[in-house]
Write a protein that holds these residues in place. Structure first.
Motif, mmCIF file in Angstrom:
data_model
loop_
_atom_site.group_PDB
_atom_site.id
_atom_site.type_symbol
_atom_site.label_atom_id
_atom_site.label_comp_id
_atom_site.label_asym_id
_atom_site.label_seq_id
_atom_site.Cartn_x
_atom_site.Cartn_y
_atom_site.Cartn_z
ATOM 1 N N TYR A 494 14.879 33.959 -2.812
ATOM 2 C CA TYR A 494 14.578 32.781 -3.623
ATOM 3 C C TYR A 494 14.129 31.654 -2.699
ATOM 4 O O TYR A 494 14.733 31.400 -1.662
ATOM 5 C CB TYR A 494 15.820 32.339 -4.394
ATOM 6 C CG TYR A 494 16.367 33.396 -5.336
ATOM 7 C CD1 TYR A 494 15.539 34.081 -6.222
ATOM 8 C CD2 TYR A 494 17.732 33.705 -5.337
ATOM 9 C CE1 TYR A 494 16.043 35.046 -7.080
ATOM 10 C CE2 TYR A 494 18.249 34.670 -6.194
ATOM 11 C CZ TYR A 494 17.399 35.337 -7.061
ATOM 12 O OH TYR A 494 17.897 36.297 -7.907
ATOM 13 N N PHE A 495 13.059 30.959 -3.112
ATOM 14 C CA PHE A 495 12.502 29.957 -2.204
ATOM 15 C C PHE A 495 13.474 28.817 -1.934
ATOM 16 O O PHE A 495 13.499 28.243 -0.851
ATOM 17 C CB PHE A 495 11.159 29.432 -2.736
ATOM 18 C CG PHE A 495 11.244 28.289 -3.702
ATOM 19 C CD1 PHE A 495 11.343 26.972 -3.251
ATOM 20 C CD2 PHE A 495 11.230 28.509 -5.074
ATOM 21 C CE1 PHE A 495 11.405 25.916 -4.133
ATOM 22 C CE2 PHE A 495 11.297 27.454 -5.956
ATOM 23 C CZ PHE A 495 11.391 26.158 -5.487
ATOM 24 N N TYR A 496 14.321 28.483 -2.935
ATOM 25 C CA TYR A 496 15.252 27.376 -2.710
ATOM 26 C C TYR A 496 16.347 27.759 -1.724
ATOM 27 O O TYR A 496 16.911 26.895 -1.040
ATOM 28 C CB TYR A 496 15.851 26.901 -4.044
ATOM 29 C CG TYR A 496 16.639 27.938 -4.820
ATOM 30 C CD1 TYR A 496 17.993 28.141 -4.563
ATOM 31 C CD2 TYR A 496 16.031 28.700 -5.805
ATOM 32 C CE1 TYR A 496 18.715 29.091 -5.259
ATOM 33 C CE2 TYR A 496 16.742 29.650 -6.507
ATOM 34 C CZ TYR A 496 18.086 29.845 -6.242
ATOM 35 O OH TYR A 496 18.801 30.786 -6.938
ATOM 36 N N LYS A 497 16.642 29.072 -1.619
ATOM 37 C CA LYS A 497 17.595 29.525 -0.609
ATOM 38 C C LYS A 497 16.948 29.492 0.775
ATOM 39 O O LYS A 497 17.519 28.982 1.745
ATOM 40 C CB LYS A 497 18.048 30.960 -0.930
ATOM 41 C CG LYS A 497 19.062 31.063 -2.059
ATOM 42 C CD LYS A 497 20.429 30.669 -1.561
ATOM 43 C CE LYS A 497 21.496 30.933 -2.606
ATOM 44 N NZ LYS A 497 22.818 30.458 -2.161
ATOM 45 N N PHE A 502 14.826 27.113 6.415
ATOM 46 C CA PHE A 502 13.603 26.487 6.928
ATOM 47 C C PHE A 502 13.895 25.074 7.433
ATOM 48 O O PHE A 502 13.512 24.699 8.545
ATOM 49 C CB PHE A 502 12.569 26.458 5.798
ATOM 50 C CG PHE A 502 11.231 25.903 6.176
ATOM 51 C CD1 PHE A 502 10.161 26.740 6.433
ATOM 52 C CD2 PHE A 502 11.019 24.527 6.256
ATOM 53 C CE1 PHE A 502 8.912 26.228 6.763
ATOM 54 C CE2 PHE A 502 9.787 23.999 6.594
ATOM 55 C CZ PHE A 502 8.724 24.855 6.841
ATOM 56 N N ARG A 503 14.580 24.287 6.601
ATOM 57 C CA ARG A 503 14.880 22.903 6.966
ATOM 58 C C ARG A 503 15.804 22.837 8.181
ATOM 59 O O ARG A 503 15.684 21.934 9.021
ATOM 60 C CB ARG A 503 15.523 22.180 5.779
ATOM 61 C CG ARG A 503 14.592 21.905 4.618
ATOM 62 C CD ARG A 503 13.464 20.974 4.999
ATOM 63 N NE ARG A 503 12.754 20.477 3.825
ATOM 64 C CZ ARG A 503 11.582 19.880 3.868
ATOM 65 N NH1 ARG A 503 10.955 19.709 5.015
ATOM 66 N NH2 ARG A 503 10.993 19.450 2.762
ATOM 67 N N ARG A 504 16.735 23.792 8.270
ATOM 68 C CA ARG A 504 17.644 23.815 9.423
ATOM 69 C C ARG A 504 16.856 24.008 10.715
ATOM 70 O O ARG A 504 17.047 23.280 11.700
ATOM 71 C CB ARG A 504 18.650 24.957 9.246
ATOM 72 C CG ARG A 504 19.561 25.206 10.444
ATOM 73 C CD ARG A 504 20.670 24.207 10.539
ATOM 74 N NE ARG A 504 21.540 24.467 11.687
ATOM 75 C CZ ARG A 504 22.759 23.968 11.830
ATOM 76 N NH1 ARG A 504 23.263 23.181 10.900
ATOM 77 N NH2 ARG A 504 23.471 24.233 12.897
ATOM 78 N N ILE A 505 15.951 24.979 10.716
ATOM 79 C CA ILE A 505 15.143 25.242 11.908
ATOM 80 C C ILE A 505 14.252 24.049 12.226
ATOM 81 O O ILE A 505 14.123 23.632 13.383
ATOM 82 C CB ILE A 505 14.308 26.522 11.710
ATOM 83 C CG1 ILE A 505 15.219 27.753 11.633
ATOM 84 C CG2 ILE A 505 13.276 26.685 12.822
ATOM 85 C CD1 ILE A 505 14.510 29.031 11.259
ATOM 86 N N ASP A 536 13.050 17.574 -4.871
ATOM 87 C CA ASP A 536 14.399 17.594 -4.292
ATOM 88 C C ASP A 536 14.407 18.115 -2.857
ATOM 89 O O ASP A 536 15.343 18.827 -2.447
ATOM 90 C CB ASP A 536 15.359 18.436 -5.148
ATOM 91 C CG ASP A 536 15.471 17.901 -6.563
ATOM 92 O OD1 ASP A 536 15.393 16.675 -6.710
ATOM 93 O OD2 ASP A 536 15.611 18.704 -7.493
ATOM 94 N N ASP A 537 13.328 17.812 -2.105
ATOM 95 C CA ASP A 537 13.245 18.167 -0.694
ATOM 96 C C ASP A 537 13.187 19.669 -0.448
ATOM 97 O O ASP A 537 13.377 20.138 0.666
ATOM 98 C CB ASP A 537 14.434 17.567 0.083
ATOM 99 C CG ASP A 537 14.099 17.369 1.559
ATOM 100 O OD1 ASP A 537 12.932 17.060 1.862
ATOM 101 O OD2 ASP A 537 15.010 17.540 2.391
ATOM 102 N N MET A 538 12.952 20.452 -1.502
ATOM 103 C CA MET A 538 12.781 21.891 -1.324
ATOM 104 C C MET A 538 11.409 22.164 -0.713
ATOM 105 O O MET A 538 10.492 21.339 -0.791
ATOM 106 C CB MET A 538 12.898 22.618 -2.665
ATOM 107 C CG MET A 538 14.274 22.587 -3.304
ATOM 108 S SD MET A 538 15.495 23.574 -2.403
ATOM 109 C CE MET A 538 16.424 22.287 -1.587
ATOM 110 N N ILE A 539 11.282 23.330 -0.115
ATOM 111 C CA ILE A 539 10.009 23.674 0.515
ATOM 112 C C ILE A 539 9.734 25.160 0.315
ATOM 113 O O ILE A 539 10.651 25.985 0.335
ATOM 114 C CB ILE A 539 10.026 23.314 2.022
ATOM 115 C CG1 ILE A 539 8.609 23.252 2.587
ATOM 116 C CG2 ILE A 539 10.880 24.279 2.830
ATOM 117 C CD1 ILE A 539 8.485 22.382 3.813
#
Length: 583
Positions: A494-497, A502-505, A536-539
């Motif tokens: 799931y892209f939100y997972k 992604f954001r952590r890296i 919501d800052d998702m990517i």
């Protein structure tokens, strides 16, 4: 004859000394080239004799005139002598002046000349080709000028043809300029010359034979074969010369960018290649690859013809436009300052990753001994393609810094490796030599090979807590991992997972707390990532060139899976700890 008796020796040495001492403004790499020249003059393995260099400079300046353009004061240039600048004479002196001691064999067999636009690159190439053809006439010189597209090589060809007419020698040479061939040939009492303009089409060039090859606009070459097919055509000659000349581009996976990095290593003395001459003109970058692009000092560092064909006021105005209009910035950096930029669709600045990675130098052996919980991820190929595995963990340094670490490994079927490495321009064999890729002997990568990698890492001491994998993409792999005793959990894509990983890296790389073991295959994948910001800052991310493209992001994907598992486990541990404390 003393060196001082050569007409251009004083001019070249003055240029070299002023650049090397910092008295003349020049970029870091030009300074390195000047210092290399001075060091080579003292090298006992070489003899320096600029006789041929003087011949080439003399031929250019006495027989060639400009076909267009204006001086910086507006005076028309057409018909005026083609007088070389000191930096151009320096290149010619370097290429033709050094010999293996006691022989007539020239030291340099290959050259990389990296120049921004409007520094007279195309006409310099044309003039150099003409003069080299005359210099090597006794060997029956054959010169190929090769552009990624025929139109590019024809610019140099047409300039030579223009000058032959200006000399009144059109009846001396046989000029073919039609849809079938673009060539100039001539016979002399003591030799002959042949100059031909070509498009870089390796499928039609297997029978070429030449002693000088000019590969123009290397950044537009799609595969290494387009360059190598010309280089291979020179094997019958001792004093051959392959010249790659180009401006920066925006594809950091390209042959040209990889060649640029190799040539930088030559100048840095981290790689020894005594037969390769390097001249790189570009603005200076900081450790994150950033440039003060509005600074006139950087404009001059990047452009050897600054104040000659490059107008300072135009550069300043263009830099301010680039500052105010981000759409203009990429082209200004690449074309005017010669800075390689990622394609606008690429999400990451790879230099941020490199700067972060360079802060650390732990070996796998050291990492295996650290008290780290490792979380795995895998991205399996559907058929005969790249497969990736990763371990992701975090380490608290002695000074309290939390560093995220990813160890990635790639797998590729050997029977398809040659084809894909060439077609898609992926340096698979280089990765194999670096130990970060395994070539498998099966038509597709057997799942057991990836399982064995995780088992080997565990046996080396890596404490693998669990591996995340979407089992619908490889139920056999999921079963084999469970059977091996390594805990694996179903991790739907799931892209939100994936966004969390992604954001952590991204955050860790920007903060300089991300280490990927100097793995160039991971860098390759990072710079191929295209991302779309959601609410919501998702990517959501994918390959820059889409699903049907030739680029790969598999190792980055595997790292994201590992990061997601680490974050989820941290969250679950925090929840469990809170519950225990409350009870």
């Amino acid at each position: 004859m003393s060196l001082k008796d050569f007409t251009n020796h004083a001019s070249v040495m003055n240029y070299v000394n002023e650049v090397a001492k910092g008295k003349k403004i020049a970029g870091k790499e030009i300074q390195q080239a000047a210092k290399r020249f001075k060091k080579d003059l003292k090298n006992k393995e070489y003899e320096f004799n600029p006789k041929d260099a003087e011949f080439v400079i003399g031929i250019i300046e006495r027989t060639f005139v400009h076909d267009q353009g204006e001086r910086i004061d507006g005076t028309p240039l057409r018909g005026t002598p083609f007088i070389l600048e000191p930096w151009q004479k320096f290149i010619i002196y370097s290429l033709l002046g050094f010999y293996i001691k006691g022989t007539i064999i020239r030291r340099f067999k290959e050259a990389f000349i990296f120049l921004p636009r409007k520094n007279g690159k195309t006409r310099f190439v044309a003039a150099l080709s003409w003069a080299l053809a005359l210099l090597e006439r006794k060997s029956g010189s054959k010169i190929y000028i090769v552009g990624a597209a025929l139109e590019q090589s024809l610019q140099s060809f047409n300039f030579i043809n223009f000058n032959i007419k200006e000399m009144g020698e059109e009846n001396t040479f046989r000029v073919l300029d039609n849809n079938q061939e673009h060539s100039i040939s001539g016979d002399f009492g003591d030799g002959s010359l042949y100059i031909k303009a070509l498009a870089a089409n390796p499928d039609r060039q297997d029978s070429l034979n030449c002693n000088v090859g000019i590969a123009d606009e290397l950044h537009a070459y799609k595969t290494p074969k387009q360059y190598n097919i010309i280089k291979e055509a020179m094997k019958a000659y001792t004093n051959k010369l392959m010249v790659g000349i180009t401006t920066a581009g925006d594809n950091m996976s390209s042959f040209c960018y990889q060649r640029l990095q190799y040539c930088k290593k030559i100048l840095d003395d981290t790689v020894t290649d005594e037969a390769y001459f390097v001249f790189i003109a570009k603005a200076d970058e900081d450790e994150k690859g950033e440039v003060d692009y509005t600074d006139p000092l950087q404009h001059e560092k990047a452009n050897p013809n600054y104040g000659i064909t490059i107008r300072p006021s135009d550069m300043k105005n263009d830099s301010l436009q680039a500052q105010n209009d981000p759409q203009q910035r990429k082209d200004f950096l690449s074309k005017s300052l010669n800075i390689y930029t990622s394609a606008m669709k690429a999400y990451f600045n790879i230099d941020e990753f490199k700067a972060s990675d360079s802060k650390y130098d732990w070996t796998l052996e050291e990492l295996a001994k650290f008290p780290i919980k490792w979380y795995g991820g895998a991205d399996l190929a559907k058929l005969h393609d790249l497969t990736a595995a990763a371990l992701y963990g975090r380490h608290i340094t002695d000074d309290g810094v939390e560093v995220d670490i990813v160890i990635t490994h790639a797998f590729f079927p050997i029977i398809m490796a040659n084809k894909k490495a060439d077609e898609d321009n992926i340096p698979l064999f280089g990765w194999k030599d670096d130990g970060v890729l395994t070539m498998t002997n099966t038509p597709t990568t057997n799942f057991a090979v990836i399982v064995n990698w995780f088992k080997e890492m565990k046996n080396k001491g890596f404490d693998i807590k669990l591996v995340g994998f979407d089992k619908k993409f490889g139920r056999e792999f999921f079963y084999l991992m469970k059977k091996s005793g390594i805990k694996i959990v179903d991790q739907p894509q799931y892209f939100y997972k994936k966004s969390e990983g992604f954001r952590r890296i991204e955050t860790k790389a920007k903060d300089g707390h991300f280490y990927y073991c100097h793995n160039q295959s991971f860098e390759y994948c990072v710079q191929n990532v295209r991302a779309i910001e959601k609410t919501d800052d998702m990517i959501q991310y994918e390959k820059v060139d889409g699903d049907g493209g030739s680029q790969r992001i598999d190792l980055f994907d595997a790292a994201v899976f590992g990061a997601v598992q680490m974050l989820e486990d941290i969250q679950m541990s925090a929840v469990a700890s809170k519950w225990l404390n409350s009870n």
